[in-house]
Scaffold this motif. Structure first.
Motif, PDB file in Angstrom:
ATOM      1  N   ALA A   2      29.391 -32.349  49.991  1.00 59.57           N
ATOM      2  CA  ALA A   2      28.131 -32.761  50.817  1.00 59.57           C
ATOM      3  C   ALA A   2      28.769 -33.389  52.127  1.00 59.57           C
ATOM      4  O   ALA A   2      29.678 -34.068  52.160  1.00 59.57           O
ATOM      5  CB  ALA A   2      27.469 -33.967  49.871  1.00 59.57           C
ATOM      6  N   THR A   6      24.055 -34.432  55.309  1.00 66.68           N
ATOM      7  CA  THR A   6      23.490 -34.056  54.024  1.00 66.68           C
ATOM      8  C   THR A   6      23.231 -35.569  52.992  1.00 66.68           C
ATOM      9  O   THR A   6      22.188 -35.768  52.507  1.00 66.68           O
ATOM     10  CB  THR A   6      23.987 -33.021  53.019  1.00 66.68           C
ATOM     11  OG1 THR A   6      24.296 -31.831  53.776  1.00 66.68           O
ATOM     12  CG2 THR A   6      23.403 -32.761  51.710  1.00 66.68           C
ATOM     13  N   THR A   7      24.173 -36.060  53.097  1.00 64.01           N
ATOM     14  CA  THR A   7      24.413 -37.319  52.398  1.00 64.01           C
ATOM     15  C   THR A   7      23.386 -38.249  52.987  1.00 64.01           C
ATOM     16  O   THR A   7      22.441 -39.051  52.422  1.00 64.01           O
ATOM     17  CB  THR A   7      25.968 -38.147  52.323  1.00 64.01           C
ATOM     18  OG1 THR A   7      26.585 -37.157  51.907  1.00 64.01           O
ATOM     19  CG2 THR A   7      25.841 -39.404  51.806  1.00 64.01           C
ATOM     20  N   ALA A  29      25.329 -39.448  45.504  1.00 62.03           N
ATOM     21  CA  ALA A  29      25.463 -38.893  46.860  1.00 62.03           C
ATOM     22  C   ALA A  29      26.681 -39.481  47.270  1.00 62.03           C
ATOM     23  O   ALA A  29      27.425 -38.346  48.073  1.00 62.03           O
ATOM     24  CB  ALA A  29      24.373 -39.412  47.676  1.00 62.03           C
ATOM     25  N   ILE A  30      27.100 -40.599  47.078  1.00 61.64           N
ATOM     26  CA  ILE A  30      28.439 -41.002  47.908  1.00 61.64           C
ATOM     27  C   ILE A  30      29.476 -40.325  47.259  1.00 61.64           C
ATOM     28  O   ILE A  30      30.558 -39.847  47.699  1.00 61.64           O
ATOM     29  CB  ILE A  30      28.495 -42.432  47.681  1.00 61.64           C
ATOM     30  CG1 ILE A  30      27.358 -43.424  48.520  1.00 61.64           C
ATOM     31  CG2 ILE A  30      29.982 -43.065  48.132  1.00 61.64           C
ATOM     32  CD1 ILE A  30      27.301 -44.888  47.914  1.00 61.64           C
ATOM     33  N   TYR A  33      29.944 -36.913  48.298  1.00 58.58           N
ATOM     34  CA  TYR A  33      30.569 -36.856  49.724  1.00 58.58           C
ATOM     35  C   TYR A  33      31.849 -36.965  49.782  1.00 58.58           C
ATOM     36  O   TYR A  33      32.598 -36.453  50.595  1.00 58.58           O
ATOM     37  CB  TYR A  33      29.639 -37.915  50.534  1.00 58.58           C
ATOM     38  CG  TYR A  33      30.370 -38.103  51.891  1.00 58.58           C
ATOM     39  CD1 TYR A  33      30.139 -37.029  52.722  1.00 58.58           C
ATOM     40  CD2 TYR A  33      30.696 -39.329  52.244  1.00 58.58           C
ATOM     41  CE1 TYR A  33      30.809 -37.456  54.328  1.00 58.58           C
ATOM     42  CE2 TYR A  33      31.393 -39.597  53.627  1.00 58.58           C
ATOM     43  CZ  TYR A  33      31.359 -38.514  54.449  1.00 58.58           C
ATOM     44  OH  TYR A  33      31.955 -38.875  55.735  1.00 58.58           O
ATOM     45  N   LEU A  50      30.198 -43.103  56.903  1.00 63.09           N
ATOM     46  CA  LEU A  50      29.268 -43.002  56.259  1.00 63.09           C
ATOM     47  C   LEU A  50      28.461 -44.767  56.386  1.00 63.09           C
ATOM     48  O   LEU A  50      27.329 -44.880  56.628  1.00 63.09           O
ATOM     49  CB  LEU A  50      29.393 -42.931  54.877  1.00 63.09           C
ATOM     50  CG  LEU A  50      28.271 -42.865  53.863  1.00 63.09           C
ATOM     51  CD1 LEU A  50      27.078 -41.647  54.513  1.00 63.09           C
ATOM     52  CD2 LEU A  50      28.494 -42.278  52.309  1.00 63.09           C
TER      53      LEU A  50
END
Length: 83
Positions: A2, A6-7, A29-30, A33, A50
């Motif tokens: 990812a 996207t994240t 999601a983290i 990534y 991030l």
């Protein structure tokens, strides 16, 4: 794998969802990534990017504190000494 964009898109959708999404989705999601990034220092730098980018998202969302907590948990995990 990812990307950062996207994240952030996933986070933006979670923050805008009604009813508020479950923080587990943000945590997934983290992981998606960070997982493909090789090396602890590189993961820490990616997490820093991030965290910085999350600051531009909807801070008024009721899930934002949970998202920040998830990011903090990942930062703590990366700071732990390896066994």
């Amino acid at each position: 794998m990812a990307s950062l964009d996207t994240t952030l898109d996933i986070f933006a959708n979670l923050l805008a969802s009604e009813p508020p999404a479950h923080v587990g989705e943000a945590d997934e999601a983290i992981w998606a990534y960070l997982a493909p990034i090789q090396g602890l220092d590189a993961q820490v730098q990616a997490l820093d990017r991030l965290v910085h980018a999350v600051a531009s998202l909807d801070a008024t969302s009721p899930i934002m504190p949970s998202l920040r907590n998830a990011l903090d948990r990942h930062r703590a995990r990366l700071a732990e000494p390896s066994a």
